[in-house]
Design a protein around this motif. Structure first.
Motif, mmCIF file in Angstrom:
data_model
loop_
_atom_site.group_PDB
_atom_site.id
_atom_site.type_symbol
_atom_site.label_atom_id
_atom_site.label_comp_id
_atom_site.label_asym_id
_atom_site.label_seq_id
_atom_site.Cartn_x
_atom_site.Cartn_y
_atom_site.Cartn_z
ATOM 1 N N ASN A 1 0.833 -1.200 0.000
ATOM 2 C CA ASN A 1 0.000 0.000 0.000
ATOM 3 C C ASN A 1 0.871 1.254 0.000
ATOM 4 O O ASN A 1 0.646 2.184 -0.788
ATOM 5 C CB ASN A 1 -0.907 0.027 1.219
ATOM 6 N N GLN A 2 1.850 1.264 0.893
ATOM 7 C CA GLN A 2 2.732 2.424 0.988
ATOM 8 C C GLN A 2 3.603 2.547 -0.252
ATOM 9 O O GLN A 2 3.786 3.653 -0.792
ATOM 10 C CB GLN A 2 3.612 2.317 2.236
ATOM 11 N N ALA A 3 4.135 1.418 -0.714
ATOM 12 C CA ALA A 3 5.010 1.440 -1.892
ATOM 13 C C ALA A 3 4.255 1.907 -3.129
ATOM 14 O O ALA A 3 4.756 2.735 -3.902
ATOM 15 C CB ALA A 3 5.600 0.051 -2.120
ATOM 16 N N GLY A 4 3.047 1.377 -3.341
ATOM 17 C CA GLY A 4 2.267 1.779 -4.509
ATOM 18 C C GLY A 4 1.997 3.268 -4.506
ATOM 19 O O GLY A 4 2.154 3.945 -5.534
ATOM 20 N N PHE A 5 1.601 3.798 -3.359
ATOM 21 C CA PHE A 5 1.329 5.230 -3.246
ATOM 22 C C PHE A 5 2.601 6.049 -3.482
ATOM 23 O O PHE A 5 2.592 7.029 -4.232
ATOM 24 C CB PHE A 5 0.751 5.544 -1.869
ATOM 25 N N ASP A 6 3.702 5.657 -2.837
ATOM 26 C CA ASP A 6 4.958 6.398 -2.980
ATOM 27 C C ASP A 6 5.443 6.406 -4.431
ATOM 28 O O ASP A 6 5.924 7.433 -4.935
ATOM 29 C CB ASP A 6 6.039 5.779 -2.094
ATOM 30 N N ILE A 7 5.308 5.269 -5.115
ATOM 31 C CA ILE A 7 5.764 5.174 -6.495
ATOM 32 C C ILE A 7 4.915 6.047 -7.412
ATOM 33 O O ILE A 7 5.431 6.763 -8.274
ATOM 34 C CB ILE A 7 5.765 3.703 -6.955
ATOM 35 N N CYS A 8 3.609 6.013 -7.223
ATOM 36 C CA CYS A 8 2.728 6.877 -8.027
ATOM 37 C C CYS A 8 3.036 8.349 -7.762
ATOM 38 O O CYS A 8 3.038 9.168 -8.691
ATOM 39 C CB CYS A 8 1.263 6.590 -7.707
ATOM 40 N N ASN A 9 3.287 8.682 -6.516
ATOM 41 C CA ASN A 9 3.605 10.057 -6.141
ATOM 42 C C ASN A 9 4.892 10.519 -6.818
ATOM 43 O O ASN A 9 4.963 11.625 -7.377
ATOM 44 C CB ASN A 9 3.733 10.142 -4.618
ATOM 45 N N GLU A 10 5.917 9.671 -6.804
ATOM 46 C CA GLU A 10 7.191 10.014 -7.438
ATOM 47 C C GLU A 10 7.048 10.086 -8.960
ATOM 48 O O GLU A 10 7.633 10.952 -9.612
ATOM 49 C CB GLU A 10 8.271 8.996 -7.054
ATOM 50 N N ALA A 11 6.277 9.163 -9.524
ATOM 51 C CA ALA A 11 6.071 9.174 -10.975
ATOM 52 C C ALA A 11 5.406 10.477 -11.401
ATOM 53 O O ALA A 11 5.764 11.075 -12.429
ATOM 54 C CB ALA A 11 5.223 7.978 -11.387
#
Length: 387
Positions: A319-329
């Motif tokens: 959950n955290q990784a998916g959100f962080d990756i989308c945020n960085e993208a």
């Protein structure tokens, strides 16, 4: 220990990808922003055997594994993120509880239509005063002849505004042992819903009022003592939630990667700036680590060793990784990433919701800590000791 997919899993993945490329690539952007449920996708998936993947063949399912369902989510999401929700609705959550614990009559009336892509089921779990503390639910089931009268309020149910039936958590008696569930069709007398509101991800939710709704014995799913069985099914739903978080993070990562290979600033490709290289390295680490945690939880569950702790670890991390990756993208792509002309902002909004739905990250960490210390930690205030 083998970290590769089996030849059968690879063949299945390739078949799902071929289906997605033929039927879902075109229209993926528009589909993500449409209000209504993608019924045409659900029917196509039903024809391809992508609904009920993990359910028994005698129930209309495919007799597959959780890993098969996860592979389907990952592959579909890589082409059309919105359509991954259809896989979730047809394989995880309340539909799986119905398939596992429903009577033949209940399956004939409700499950068959769901697996044909003609209907969906919602779960009435959360209440205004019972979210993470779900055992505080107040919806009552009072005996009335051979059936029960249901009174209560439910909120934040996915698909609630159009689902044919609601798997409703109710209280037959006091305590955790008094919790069970019933099936309530939306056309039942006393079943009423408020005006729709929108989640951040664009989906509708409605407040559902149950005003003396009669439920006959044919629609009782689990009586007193059924809570643990329901939560076991809910625990499997978390794997689907986890898979979508990671899959949409991967989608955003791939879009941002292609952007960094083409977009120039200051006369250089974005991928040539060390600051962005480190961002992509961090994203790749999170994707690989999340994949291993997700697969561990799914494979062990398929092997008959379902672990609430492993599922909690996988969900909290992904959950955290998916959100962080989308945020960085989105940050890497700048203004374009923030527009609705790409699906990066859509993936960002979806992933943010999954950090709350299906067990918040904070609640999952509480559960993980209980495993660390091999004891339970009540979140409720201590009772006043008698003097």
């Amino acid at each position: 220990m083998n970290f590769e997919l089996t030849s059968e899993q690879q063949t299945f993945r390739d078949a799902v990808r071929g289906f997605a490329e033929r039927h879902l690539r075109e229209g993926a952007l528009a589909r993500a922003h449409q209000d209504e449920h993608p019924w045409e996708v659900a029917r196509l998936m039903a024809e391809q055997g992508l609904m009920g993947i993990t359910m028994k063949e005698e129930d209309g399912g495919q007799g597959g594994t959780l890993m098969d369902a996860i592979i389907a989510i990952e592959t579909i999401a890589s082409v059309c993120p919105r359509s991954a929700d259809v896989i979730q609705a047809g394989n995880f959550g309340p539909v799986r509880v119905l398939a596992e614990y429903g009577t033949k009559d209940q399956k004939d009336r409700y499950l068959a239509k769901i697996l044909h892509g003609e209907s969906v089921i919602t779960v009435g779990m959360t209440e205004p005063e019972a979210g993470s503390a779900v055992t505080d639910l107040k919806t009552t089931a009072t005996p009335d002849g051979d059936g029960y009268r249901i009174n209560g309020v439910k909120v934040f149910q996915t698909h609630a505004s159009y689902a044919e039936v609601m798997l409703t958590y109710v209280r037959f008696g006091p305590g955790v042992g008094g919790i069970g569930s019933v099936l309530i069709p939306r056309d039942a007398e006393g079943f009423r819903q408020g005006a729709p509101s929108k989640f951040f991800n664009g989906e509708d939710w409605v407040q559902t009022y149950l005003d003396n709704v009669y439920v006959g014995p044919e629609n009782v799913m689990l009586k007193e003592g059924g809570f643990k069985k329901q939560i076991a099914g809910f625990n499997v739903e978390r794997i689907g939630n986890t898979a979508r978080s990671l899959a949409l993070g991967r989608y955003a990562y791939n879009v941002a990667r292609e952007w960094a290979l083409q977009r120039k600033q200051f006369g250089r490709l974005l991928c040539e700036f060390q600051g962005l290289q480190w961002k992509f390295a961090d994203m790749k680490i999170k994707l690989d680590a999340g994949q291993l945690l997700l697969y561990r939880a799914a494979v062990n569950a398929d092997n008959g060793i379902p672990s609430a702790e492993e599922t909690a670890i996988a969900k909290a991390f992904c959950n955290q990784a998916g959100f962080d990756i989308c945020n960085e993208a989105m940050q890497i792509m700048g203004g374009m990433g923030y527009t609705t002309e790409t699906l990066v902002e859509y993936c960002f909004r979806k992933c943010r919701g999954w950090m709350i739905a299906g067990g918040s990250i904070e609640i999952l960490k509480n559960r993980i800590a209980e495993g660390v210390f091999e004891r339970t930690f009540s979140q409720r205030p201590p009772k006043n000791s008698e003097k």
